[in-house]
Motif scaffolding. Structure first.
Motif, PDB file in Angstrom:
ATOM      1  N   UNK A 105       0.777  -1.094  -0.039  1.00 38.39           N
ATOM      2  CA  UNK A 105      -0.037  -0.009   0.106  1.00 38.39           C
ATOM      3  C   UNK A 105       0.780   1.155  -0.012  1.00 38.39           C
ATOM      4  N   UNK A 106       1.925   1.254   0.956  1.00 41.15           N
ATOM      5  CA  UNK A 106       2.772   2.391   0.816  1.00 41.15           C
ATOM      6  C   UNK A 106       3.331   2.548  -0.559  1.00 41.15           C
ATOM      7  N   UNK A 107       3.814   1.512  -1.175  1.00 44.86           N
ATOM      8  CA  UNK A 107       4.263   1.726  -2.479  1.00 44.86           C
ATOM      9  C   UNK A 107       3.493   1.822  -3.641  1.00 44.86           C
ATOM     10  N   UNK A 108       2.100   2.073  -3.420  1.00 42.01           N
ATOM     11  CA  UNK A 108       1.176   2.627  -4.383  1.00 42.01           C
ATOM     12  C   UNK A 108       0.869   1.295  -5.218  1.00 42.01           C
ATOM     13  N   UNK A 109       0.848   0.199  -4.570  1.00 40.23           N
ATOM     14  CA  UNK A 109       0.509  -1.106  -5.428  1.00 40.23           C
ATOM     15  C   UNK A 109      -0.739  -1.628  -5.077  1.00 40.23           C
ATOM     16  N   UNK A 110      -1.561  -0.884  -4.090  1.00 44.33           N
ATOM     17  CA  UNK A 110      -2.623  -1.243  -3.694  1.00 44.33           C
ATOM     18  C   UNK A 110      -3.705  -0.149  -4.018  1.00 44.33           C
ATOM     19  N   UNK A 141       8.091  -7.781  11.139  1.00 51.01           N
ATOM     20  CA  UNK A 141       8.677  -6.616  10.371  1.00 51.01           C
ATOM     21  C   UNK A 141       8.599  -5.060  10.913  1.00 51.01           C
ATOM     22  N   UNK A 142       9.176  -4.232  10.580  1.00 52.35           N
ATOM     23  CA  UNK A 142       9.189  -2.891  11.309  1.00 52.35           C
ATOM     24  C   UNK A 142       9.129  -1.986  10.190  1.00 52.35           C
ATOM     25  N   UNK A 143       8.125  -1.393  10.109  1.00 52.89           N
ATOM     26  CA  UNK A 143       7.561  -0.313   9.304  1.00 52.89           C
ATOM     27  C   UNK A 143       8.273   1.068   9.623  1.00 52.89           C
ATOM     28  N   UNK A 144       8.476   1.837   8.723  1.00 53.61           N
ATOM     29  CA  UNK A 144       9.487   3.026   8.984  1.00 53.61           C
ATOM     30  C   UNK A 144       8.391   4.356   9.562  1.00 53.61           C
ATOM     31  N   UNK A 145       7.166   3.912   9.563  1.00 54.51           N
ATOM     32  CA  UNK A 145       6.187   5.278   9.686  1.00 54.51           C
ATOM     33  C   UNK A 145       5.682   5.498   8.369  1.00 54.51           C
ATOM     34  N   UNK A 146       4.314   5.960   8.500  1.00 50.18           N
ATOM     35  CA  UNK A 146       3.518   6.365   7.252  1.00 50.18           C
ATOM     36  C   UNK A 146       4.308   7.280   6.275  1.00 50.18           C
ATOM     37  N   UNK A 147       4.872   8.284   6.633  1.00 48.76           N
ATOM     38  CA  UNK A 147       5.284   9.426   5.857  1.00 48.76           C
ATOM     39  C   UNK A 147       6.798   9.142   5.670  1.00 48.76           C
ATOM     40  N   UNK A 148       7.359   8.011   6.228  1.00 45.24           N
ATOM     41  CA  UNK A 148       8.666   7.633   5.745  1.00 45.24           C
ATOM     42  C   UNK A 148       8.588   6.468   4.745  1.00 45.24           C
ATOM     43  N   UNK A 149       7.615   5.723   4.827  1.00 45.98           N
ATOM     44  CA  UNK A 149       7.447   4.638   3.950  1.00 45.98           C
ATOM     45  C   UNK A 149       6.767   4.639   2.601  1.00 45.98           C
ATOM     46  N   UNK A 150       6.501   5.989   2.415  1.00 50.26           N
ATOM     47  CA  UNK A 150       5.657   6.282   0.843  1.00 50.26           C
ATOM     48  C   UNK A 150       6.342   7.544   0.399  1.00 50.26           C
ATOM     49  N   UNK A 151       5.958   7.806  -0.679  1.00 49.83           N
ATOM     50  CA  UNK A 151       6.357   9.275  -1.421  1.00 49.83           C
ATOM     51  C   UNK A 151       5.780  10.443  -0.610  1.00 49.83           C
ATOM     52  N   UNK A 152       6.614  11.447  -0.632  1.00 49.42           N
ATOM     53  CA  UNK A 152       6.075  12.647   0.170  1.00 49.42           C
ATOM     54  C   UNK A 152       4.810  13.255  -0.063  1.00 49.42           C
ATOM     55  N   UNK A 153       4.549  13.292  -1.551  1.00 51.63           N
ATOM     56  CA  UNK A 153       3.052  13.689  -1.943  1.00 51.63           C
ATOM     57  C   UNK A 153       2.184  12.793  -1.839  1.00 51.63           C
ATOM     58  N   UNK A 154       2.281  11.475  -1.592  1.00 52.10           N
ATOM     59  CA  UNK A 154       1.046  10.656  -1.433  1.00 52.10           C
ATOM     60  C   UNK A 154       0.914  10.628   0.185  1.00 52.10           C
ATOM     61  N   UNK A 155       1.962  10.775   0.875  1.00 50.28           N
ATOM     62  CA  UNK A 155       1.839  10.904   2.131  1.00 50.28           C
ATOM     63  C   UNK A 155       1.061  12.342   2.767  1.00 50.28           C
ATOM     64  N   UNK A 156       1.246  13.302   2.058  1.00 46.75           N
ATOM     65  CA  UNK A 156       0.654  14.440   2.454  1.00 46.75           C
ATOM     66  C   UNK A 156      -0.761  14.255   2.295  1.00 46.75           C
ATOM     67  N   UNK A 157      -1.227  13.644   0.903  1.00 44.09           N
ATOM     68  CA  UNK A 157      -2.353  13.731   0.680  1.00 44.09           C
ATOM     69  C   UNK A 157      -3.043  12.681   1.475  1.00 44.09           C
ATOM     70  N   UNK A 158      -2.474  11.509   1.821  1.00 42.70           N
ATOM     71  CA  UNK A 158      -3.144  10.605   2.615  1.00 42.70           C
ATOM     72  C   UNK A 158      -3.286  11.141   4.091  1.00 42.70           C
ATOM     73  N   UNK A 159      -2.325  11.684   4.415  1.00 39.12           N
ATOM     74  CA  UNK A 159      -2.872  12.418   6.152  1.00 39.12           C
ATOM     75  C   UNK A 159      -3.990  13.306   6.110  1.00 39.12           C
ATOM     76  N   UNK A 160      -4.028  14.285   4.817  1.00 40.35           N
ATOM     77  CA  UNK A 160      -5.055  15.237   4.544  1.00 40.35           C
ATOM     78  C   UNK A 160      -6.404  14.529   4.626  1.00 40.35           C
ATOM     79  N   UNK A 175      -3.467   8.373  -6.073  1.00 38.23           N
ATOM     80  CA  UNK A 175      -2.610   7.143  -6.108  1.00 38.23           C
ATOM     81  C   UNK A 175      -2.365   6.871  -7.708  1.00 38.23           C
ATOM     82  N   UNK A 176      -3.477   6.816  -8.394  1.00 39.57           N
ATOM     83  CA  UNK A 176      -3.164   6.612  -9.993  1.00 39.57           C
ATOM     84  C   UNK A 176      -2.479   7.731 -10.611  1.00 39.57           C
ATOM     85  N   UNK A 177      -2.758   9.101 -10.025  1.00 33.29           N
ATOM     86  CA  UNK A 177      -1.994  10.151 -10.647  1.00 33.29           C
ATOM     87  C   UNK A 177      -0.403   9.953 -10.366  1.00 33.29           C
TER      88      UNK A 177
END
Length: 414
Positions: free
Chosen positions: A211-216, A366-385, A408-410
């Protein structure tokens, strides 16, 4: 030892200083180190001093750069005049440079130095395409802080380990007139912590990383289940009222004054606990929702990297072998206000840090890096909004997920 301290320089002066520091002669190791505060810089200075003492034939030239300035300067360094060593973050932030060929492959170091064992829990976040590009130093745990005295007052006899136990604890707290959970929704990243843990507990880290990689798709039923589980908590008044009005500083008094009993947060927050409150605070692992899902955690990892264009890679590898030990990892963790990433390091003395260390070092899902460290900044910003929009009006969930899916598609063109 010769060192160059470049604290507080900006603009042309900083650029000149860092280019100068990166021109390495034989037997000279150059390093650019991001730091925040005198204590962090001091522990790095201590580490480089110890390295030079152990390897007196290697001269060391270090540029200490404020963390925010470091983030801005990093891309330029890596493409023009990089140092031999620098510190950075794991996860997507590391992979961004690894996939562009700007970080050196450290897989052989992992095998040679037994890092596969000592840093097993952080190997995944140090990897890109099956190879390791980072040498972990420290990380910090995320979990549930709680007031032990308020649990006693509400008749909660033990820390909740499962989701039904957590929901029962919330019910007892409400019956005692205590809001179960404080959350600082004005800081969107605190909401991201809730999304991370609900997704990790419901769907597991493998799904979470896809999901973080934009694959879902965000319209996937598994993503919606995360939000509907979250919505149940909101509908049942588990969180403080008007949470979007409070940032992290403003929300902590809810815990300190006994108005709320719990808060999901990283262990870095303990430094700000008042002396009279700290003994009343406890800390437990985020409850298990589905026992069949391997238990994963958020544990943002800090690491060291060798730029692919570094001039003195031989001494850089020697430095990594020196630093990536249980003893040095523990020293860095103490000075940086974090936890040692090395599972063989001595456990921290602070009770809450000790629990966090045990949780992370024993994690196998597994250990995740946290939402805004695991995905691209633009998608993280939109996701948190979108999370803030959801908390404001949970009935608009489908609309929000459709909006995130279009984003995500964009961004990922998938």
């Amino acid at each position: 030892m010769k060192t160059r301290i470049r604290n507080g320089l900006t603009g042309a002066a900083l650029a000149v200083a860092l280019v100068t520091a990166s021109i390495a002669q034989a037997g000279t190791l150059t390093a650019n180190i991001a730091f925040k505060g005198a204590g962090q810089r001091a522990v790095w200075e201590q580490t480089f001093d110890a390295f030079h003492k152990a390897h007196p034939d290697i001269d060391v030239k270090v540029s200490y750069v404020d963390e925010e300035a470091f983030k801005v300067q990093l891309p330029g360094w890596l493409t023009t005049a990089p140092p031999d060593i620098l510190n950075w973050h794991n996860g997507e932030r590391m992979a961004y440079y690894a996939k562009r060929g700007l970080f050196d492959d450290l897989t052989a170091d992992w095998t040679k130095n037994n890092w596969n064992s000592m840093y097993a829990s952080t190997k995944e976040s140090s990897s890109y395409n099956g190879k390791q590009y980072a040498a972990p130093t420290v990380y910090y745990s995320w979990g549930m802080f709680y007031r032990k005295d308020l649990f006693d007052k509400a008749g909660i006899s033990a820390e909740p380990k499962t989701w039904p136990e957590f929901l029962d604890a919330c019910k007892k707290l409400k019956a005692a007139g205590i809001t179960p959970v404080a959350v600082a929704g004005r800081d969107a990243w605190t909401l991201a912590g809730w999304f991370d843990y609900l997704d990790l507990r419901i769907n597991g880290n493998a799904f979470h990383q896809k999901l973080m990689a934009g694959e879902v798709p965000y319209t996937d039923p598994r993503v919606k289940k995360v939000y509907t589980t979250w919505k149940d908590l909101i509908d049942n008044k588990v969180f403080i009222d008007n949470s979007l009005s409070y940032d992290l500083d403003a929300v902590q008094p809810f815990l300190f004054q006994g108005k709320a009993a719990m808060m999901l947060m990283g262990t870095f927050i303990t430094a700000g606990f008042p002396a009279d409150i700290k003994p009343k605070m406890g800390y437990f692992q985020f409850p298990i929702i589905d026992a069949k899902v391997p238990t994963a955690e958020d544990g943002p990892v800090e690491a060291l990297n060798i730029p692919s264009k570094a001039k003195n890679k031989a001494d850089a590898h020697t430095f990594l072998a020196f630093v990536e030990t249980p003893e040095i990892s523990a020293q860095l963790a103490t000075g940086l206000g974090s936890l040692p990433a090395n599972s063989k390091s001595p456990e921290p003395e602070d009770p809450i840090s000790k629990i966090g260390f045990q949780i992370l070092s024993q994690t196998r899902g597994g250990i995740a890096q946290f939402y805004d460290r695991d995905m691209t900044k633009e998608m993280a910003d939109e996701g948190m909004k979108g999370m803030q929009q959801f908390v404001s009006d949970p009935t608009k969930l489908d609309e929000i997920l459709a909006q995130l899916e279009a984003t995500r598609k964009r961004i990922y063109k998938k």
